[in-house]
Design a protein around this motif. Structure first.
Motif: not given
Length: 219
Positions: A37-50
Motif C-alpha cells: 500500500g506504500r511503494n513498489p519494491v525491487f526484490l533481489a534474492l542472493f545466496i551467501g556472501l561466499w
C-alpha cells in the motif's frame, strides 16, 4: 539442467509470497508487508556472501537504488547468510541497501528460484562454459575459474560460516522481482533462465531494471 524439487518461479501477475526476515542493518525484522500500500519494491534474492557474483551484484544494485527511489520504488536485497555474518561483511563494505538475512533459503524456495541438481553432467558443463558476467576479465573463463578470479580481485577470504553455507547452498540460483504496491509481481528475472549456464553471475543491467520500474510507474 536438472532441478531439485520446487515450485516453478513466481511469474508476473502472481502474488509475491510473503516473508519476514531479520534485518542486516539494524536489530529488527523486515517484512514484504512493510511495503504494501506504500511503494513498489525491487526484490533481489542472493545466496551467501561466499558467492563473488553476489557480492558484485549487491554493489551494482546499490548503484541503482537512488534512481529507483526517484521512481517511487524501494529496494530490498535478501542475502542467504546469518545476520551476524552479513553485519561483519557490511561493517567493512558499507552499503545503503536495505538487506535482510535468510540463511535457510526459505525465500528462494517460496519464490521458486531453482537449485540445479549437481550431476556429473552439470559439473562438466560448468567446467566447459566460459563466462565474463561483469566484463572484468580480458576473455571469458570457465565458471569455477571466474569465481576464483573474482574472489582474488576482491581480496576476499571465506570464513567458516561462508564455507559451511557454500557446501549447503551450491548451486542455488538467484532471482529478482519487481513487486507493485498491491503485492503483485510485475517483472521477474531468474539467473540462467534464458542463457543456461552462460548466464551464471549475470545481474540485470541498471537500464533493464529501470525500464521495468518506469513501465510499472506508467501502469
Amino acid at each position: 539442467m536438472t532441478m531439485a524439487e520446487t515450485r516453478p518461479p513466481v511469474s508476473p501477475g502472481e502474488p509475491a509470497p510473503e516473508f519476514t526476515l531479520p534485518a542486516v542493518d539494524r536489530d529488527e525484522m523486515v517484512a514484504l508487508a512493510d511495503y504494501r500500500g506504500r511503494n513498489p519494491v525491487f526484490l533481489a534474492l542472493f545466496i551467501g556472501l561466499w558467492c563473488p557474483f553476489c557480492r558484485r551484484s549487491i554493489a551494482q544494485m546499490a548503484a541503482t537504488e537512488g534512481k529507483l527511489k526517484e521512481l517511487g520504488v524501494e529496494t530490498l536485497g535478501v542475502v542467504a547468510t546469518t545476520p551476524e555474518n552479513a553485519r561483519l561483511y557490511f561493517k567493512f563494505r558499507p552499503t545503503r541497501l536495505r538487506l535482510a538475512a535468510d540463511p535457510g533459503l526459505t525465500t528462494h524456495r517460496a519464490y521458486g528460484v531453482p537449485k540445479p541438481t549437481p550431476t556429473p553432467e552439470l559439473m562438466n558443463a560448468m567446467e566447459s562454459t566460459r563466462i565474463n558476467p561483469g566484463g572484468e576479465f580480458p576473455e571469458p573463463l570457465p565458471i569455477p575459474q571466474a569465481a576464483m578470479a573474482l574472489a582474488k580481485l576482491d581480496g576476499y577470504t571465506d570464513n567458516q560460516t561462508d564455507k559451511a553455507e557454500m557446501e549447503r547452498q551450491w548451486p542455488q540460483l538467484k532471482g529478482q522481482f519487481l513487486i507493485d504496491r498491491e503485492g503483485i509481481v510485475r517483472w521477474s528475472n531468474i539467473e540462467c533462465a534464458t542463457e543456461g549456464l552462460a548466464g551464471v553471475g549475470k545481474f540485470p543491467s541498471p537500464e533493464e531494471i529501470l525500464a521495468a520500474a518506469r513501465a510499472l510507474a506508467r501502469s
